[in-house]
Enzyme design. Sequence first.
Site, PDB file in Angstrom:
ATOM      1  N   GLN A   1      85.953  96.196  86.944  1.00 53.12           N
ATOM      2  CA  GLN A   1      85.526  96.577  85.479  1.00 53.12           C
ATOM      3  C   GLN A   1      86.445  97.780  85.008  1.00 53.12           C
ATOM      4  OE1 GLN A   1      81.446  96.897  84.514  1.00 53.12           O
ATOM      5  NE2 GLN A   1      81.729  97.592  82.412  1.00 53.12           N
ATOM      6  N   PHE A   2      87.545  97.217  84.455  1.00 54.85           N
ATOM      7  CA  PHE A   2      88.496  98.393  84.062  1.00 54.85           C
ATOM      8  C   PHE A   2      87.917  99.479  83.161  1.00 54.85           C
ATOM      9  CE2 PHE A   2      89.115  95.446  80.638  1.00 54.85           C
ATOM     10  CZ  PHE A   2      89.475  96.277  79.641  1.00 54.85           C
ATOM     11  N   THR A   3      86.897  99.050  82.404  1.00 54.92           N
ATOM     12  CA  THR A   3      86.418  99.858  81.288  1.00 54.92           C
ATOM     13  C   THR A   3      85.560 101.095  81.790  1.00 54.92           C
ATOM     14  OG1 THR A   3      84.366  98.794  81.197  1.00 54.92           O
ATOM     15  CG2 THR A   3      85.980  98.035  79.560  1.00 54.92           C
TER      16      THR A   3
END
Length: 150
Positions: A78-80
């Site tokens: 999850q890059f966010t």
Amino acid sequence: MIAVIQRVSNASVTIEGEVKGEIKTGFMVLLGITHADLPEDIEWLGKKIVGLRVFNDEEGKMNLDLKTVNGDILLISQFTLHASTKKGNRPSFIEAAKPNIAIPMYEKMIEFLGTELGKPIQTGEFGADMKVSLLNDGPVTIVIDSKNRI
């Protein structure tokens, strides 16, 4: 490297209507990788995740780790998690690692966790549009950042 670890009674990830990974008792882990992460971040964070003592013992105290309760891990990239909201209302993801860096690190984390736990790790799919379902047990949610070790 940032991990959001949720103790779950069950969790699953679905991609295009098909279940890609699912677990019963264990951890659903959201993993954010930044361009500054190193292989030692994988080892340090992986050991923390597997060794985290947040499952109840016979007295109801959070004292047991994942191995002791025969739990599983569902690992989702999850890059966010590396979103910066310092300016304005539209998050910037400049700190998130690009796929050429993040994918190998994610794959190494899957391998490391599997070795530490002694069983396969359930996963999502890097970069896919995923639907994650979980029943957070407790609720227990822990955030660990490998850059904040002290």
